[in-house]
Design a protein around this motif. Structure first.
Motif, PDB file in Angstrom:
ATOM      1  N   GLY A   8       0.803  -1.219   0.000  1.00  0.00           N
ATOM      2  CA  GLY A   8       0.000   0.000   0.000  1.00  0.00           C
ATOM      3  C   GLY A   8       0.833   1.264   0.000  1.00  0.00           C
ATOM      4  O   GLY A   8       0.366   2.320   0.427  1.00  0.00           O
ATOM      5  N   GLY A   9       2.097   1.141  -0.465  1.00  0.00           N
ATOM      6  CA  GLY A   9       2.965   2.318  -0.499  1.00  0.00           C
ATOM      7  C   GLY A   9       3.282   2.802   0.908  1.00  0.00           C
ATOM      8  O   GLY A   9       3.088   2.088   1.887  1.00  0.00           O
ATOM      9  N   ARG A  10       3.749   4.032   0.996  1.00  0.00           N
ATOM     10  CA  ARG A  10       4.131   4.561   2.320  1.00  0.00           C
ATOM     11  C   ARG A  10       2.928   4.669   3.261  1.00  0.00           C
ATOM     12  O   ARG A  10       3.046   4.322   4.446  1.00  0.00           O
ATOM     13  N   PRO A  11       1.745   5.110   2.771  1.00  0.00           N
ATOM     14  CA  PRO A  11       0.592   5.142   3.694  1.00  0.00           C
ATOM     15  C   PRO A  11       0.254   3.752   4.240  1.00  0.00           C
ATOM     16  O   PRO A  11      -0.120   3.610   5.407  1.00  0.00           O
ATOM     17  N   GLY A  12       0.401   2.738   3.387  1.00  0.00           N
ATOM     18  CA  GLY A  12       0.141   1.370   3.825  1.00  0.00           C
ATOM     19  C   GLY A  12       1.139   0.908   4.870  1.00  0.00           C
ATOM     20  O   GLY A  12       0.777   0.225   5.832  1.00  0.00           O
ATOM     21  N   LEU A  13       2.402   1.291   4.690  1.00  0.00           N
ATOM     22  CA  LEU A  13       3.430   0.938   5.676  1.00  0.00           C
ATOM     23  C   LEU A  13       3.179   1.653   6.995  1.00  0.00           C
ATOM     24  O   LEU A  13       3.348   1.066   8.068  1.00  0.00           O
ATOM     25  N   ASP A  14       2.775   2.912   6.933  1.00  0.00           N
ATOM     26  CA  ASP A  14       2.468   3.651   8.162  1.00  0.00           C
ATOM     27  C   ASP A  14       1.320   2.976   8.915  1.00  0.00           C
ATOM     28  O   ASP A  14       1.365   2.812  10.139  1.00  0.00           O
ATOM     29  N   ARG A  92      -3.515  -8.984   9.295  1.00  0.00           N
ATOM     30  CA  ARG A  92      -4.636  -8.095   9.626  1.00  0.00           C
ATOM     31  C   ARG A  92      -4.813  -7.001   8.587  1.00  0.00           C
ATOM     32  O   ARG A  92      -5.928  -6.553   8.344  1.00  0.00           O
ATOM     33  N   ARG A  93      -3.698  -6.580   8.002  1.00  0.00           N
ATOM     34  CA  ARG A  93      -3.746  -5.522   6.983  1.00  0.00           C
ATOM     35  C   ARG A  93      -4.042  -6.089   5.588  1.00  0.00           C
ATOM     36  O   ARG A  93      -4.148  -5.337   4.625  1.00  0.00           O
ATOM     37  N   GLY A  94      -4.135  -7.413   5.475  1.00  0.00           N
ATOM     38  CA  GLY A  94      -4.454  -8.028   4.185  1.00  0.00           C
ATOM     39  C   GLY A  94      -3.330  -7.974   3.171  1.00  0.00           C
ATOM     40  O   GLY A  94      -3.571  -7.959   1.961  1.00  0.00           O
ATOM     41  N   PRO A  96      -0.623  -9.397   0.827  1.00  0.00           N
ATOM     42  CA  PRO A  96      -0.497 -10.712   0.190  1.00  0.00           C
ATOM     43  C   PRO A  96       0.683 -11.507   0.742  1.00  0.00           C
ATOM     44  O   PRO A  96       1.746 -10.947   1.038  1.00  0.00           O
ATOM     45  N   PHE A  97       0.462 -12.812   0.871  1.00  0.00           N
ATOM     46  CA  PHE A  97       1.462 -13.715   1.431  1.00  0.00           C
ATOM     47  C   PHE A  97       2.804 -13.600   0.702  1.00  0.00           C
ATOM     48  O   PHE A  97       3.865 -13.579   1.327  1.00  0.00           O
ATOM     49  N   ARG A  98       2.759 -13.523  -0.617  1.00  0.00           N
ATOM     50  CA  ARG A  98       3.966 -13.416  -1.442  1.00  0.00           C
ATOM     51  C   ARG A  98       4.777 -12.162  -1.057  1.00  0.00           C
ATOM     52  O   ARG A  98       6.002 -12.211  -0.924  1.00  0.00           O
ATOM     53  N   ALA A  99       4.081 -11.063  -0.855  1.00  0.00           N
ATOM     54  CA  ALA A  99       4.748  -9.814  -0.472  1.00  0.00           C
ATOM     55  C   ALA A  99       5.313  -9.919   0.944  1.00  0.00           C
ATOM     56  O   ALA A  99       6.422  -9.446   1.219  1.00  0.00           O
ATOM     57  N   GLN A 100       4.563 -10.557   1.835  1.00  0.00           N
ATOM     58  CA  GLN A 100       5.059 -10.772   3.200  1.00  0.00           C
ATOM     59  C   GLN A 100       6.370 -11.545   3.170  1.00  0.00           C
ATOM     60  O   GLN A 100       7.334 -11.190   3.863  1.00  0.00           O
ATOM     61  N   ASN A 101       6.410 -12.597   2.358  1.00  0.00           N
ATOM     62  CA  ASN A 101       7.603 -13.438   2.292  1.00  0.00           C
ATOM     63  C   ASN A 101       8.804 -12.680   1.742  1.00  0.00           C
ATOM     64  O   ASN A 101       9.938 -12.902   2.178  1.00  0.00           O
ATOM     65  N   ARG A 102       8.562 -11.772   0.793  1.00  0.00           N
ATOM     66  CA  ARG A 102       9.656 -10.967   0.238  1.00  0.00           C
ATOM     67  C   ARG A 102      10.275 -10.099   1.332  1.00  0.00           C
ATOM     68  O   ARG A 102      11.502  -9.992   1.441  1.00  0.00           O
ATOM     69  N   LEU A 103       9.422  -9.477   2.149  1.00  0.00           N
ATOM     70  CA  LEU A 103       9.926  -8.644   3.237  1.00  0.00           C
ATOM     71  C   LEU A 103      10.655  -9.496   4.272  1.00  0.00           C
ATOM     72  O   LEU A 103      11.768  -9.167   4.697  1.00  0.00           O
ATOM     73  N   LEU A 104      10.047 -10.609   4.663  1.00  0.00           N
ATOM     74  CA  LEU A 104      10.646 -11.462   5.694  1.00  0.00           C
ATOM     75  C   LEU A 104      11.993 -12.023   5.247  1.00  0.00           C
ATOM     76  O   LEU A 104      12.900 -12.189   6.066  1.00  0.00           O
ATOM     77  N   ALA A 105      12.134 -12.290   3.945  1.00  0.00           N
ATOM     78  CA  ALA A 105      13.406 -12.801   3.419  1.00  0.00           C
ATOM     79  C   ALA A 105      14.526 -11.781   3.590  1.00  0.00           C
ATOM     80  O   ALA A 105      15.684 -12.143   3.814  1.00  0.00           O
ATOM     81  N   VAL A 106      14.186 -10.499   3.497  1.00  0.00           N
ATOM     82  CA  VAL A 106      15.186  -9.444   3.677  1.00  0.00           C
ATOM     83  C   VAL A 106      15.466  -9.219   5.163  1.00  0.00           C
ATOM     84  O   VAL A 106      16.594  -8.959   5.562  1.00  0.00           O
ATOM     85  N   LEU A 107      14.427  -9.339   5.985  1.00  0.00           N
ATOM     86  CA  LEU A 107      14.590  -9.099   7.416  1.00  0.00           C
ATOM     87  C   LEU A 107      15.313 -10.239   8.131  1.00  0.00           C
ATOM     88  O   LEU A 107      16.037  -9.999   9.098  1.00  0.00           O
ATOM     89  N   ALA A 108      15.132 -11.470   7.657  1.00  0.00           N
ATOM     90  CA  ALA A 108      15.673 -12.639   8.365  1.00  0.00           C
ATOM     91  C   ALA A 108      17.166 -12.533   8.697  1.00  0.00           C
ATOM     92  O   ALA A 108      17.551 -12.795   9.840  1.00  0.00           O
ATOM     93  N   PRO A 109      18.014 -12.130   7.730  1.00  0.00           N
ATOM     94  CA  PRO A 109      19.450 -12.060   8.057  1.00  0.00           C
ATOM     95  C   PRO A 109      19.779 -10.990   9.101  1.00  0.00           C
ATOM     96  O   PRO A 109      20.860 -11.024   9.694  1.00  0.00           O
ATOM     97  N   MET A 110      18.875 -10.050   9.331  1.00  0.00           N
ATOM     98  CA  MET A 110      19.137  -8.981  10.299  1.00  0.00           C
ATOM     99  C   MET A 110      19.239  -9.517  11.720  1.00  0.00           C
ATOM    100  O   MET A 110      19.709  -8.813  12.602  1.00  0.00           O
ATOM    101  N   HIS A 111      18.780 -10.761  11.943  1.00  0.00           N
ATOM    102  CA  HIS A 111      18.881 -11.293  13.301  1.00  0.00           C
ATOM    103  C   HIS A 111      20.324 -11.248  13.791  1.00  0.00           C
ATOM    104  O   HIS A 111      20.561 -11.081  14.973  1.00  0.00           O
TER     105      HIS A 111
END
Length: 118
Positions: A8-14, A92-94, A96-111
């Motif tokens: 949802g762009g920046r408003p969606g991220l906020d 909760r924000r709806g 898409p699973f595919r988009a969630q996975n893209r973000l999580l793939a980038v965040l995972a190494p940050m551990h």
């Protein structure tokens, strides 16, 4: 559409960060980390960082992950709980699973940069 648009762009991220903070504060595992934090600042910096990660053209102006979490004892279970809460917020924000996975793939190494209590 790209992954940034799926959020949802920046408003969606906020909006996602508002939801995420609600989930974090409702989670007894996470509340101690965030209840006394400057929540508005945390939300703003996470939104900016995710926008940058997702190619939204934002520049992250916050501290690096090591510096930002220094002085806070964070272990692997804490990191995993945070990721779970992020997934709840994204669902909760709806987002898409595919988009969630893209973000999580980038965040995972940050551990490696966030976990400091091994």
């Amino acid at each position: 559409a790209g992954v940034f648009e799926d959020f949802g762009g920046r408003p969606g991220l906020d909006a996602l960060m508002d939801e995420f903070m609600t989930v974090l504060l409702d989670d007894p595992r996470m509340r101690p980390f965030f209840e006394k934090a400057d929540q508005a600042r945390v939300k703003r910096q996470l939104s900016e960082q995710f926008c940058a990660i997702l190619g939204g053209g934002c520049v992250y102006s916050g501290r690096d992950m090591v510096e930002a979490h220094a002085g806070i004892a964070i272990d692997r279970a804490d990191f995993n709980a945070l990721v779970e809460d992020l997934q709840i917020a994204m669902n909760r924000r709806g987002i898409p699973f595919r988009a969630q996975n893209r973000l999580l793939a980038v965040l995972a190494p940050m551990h490696r940069e966030v976990i400091n209590n091994r």
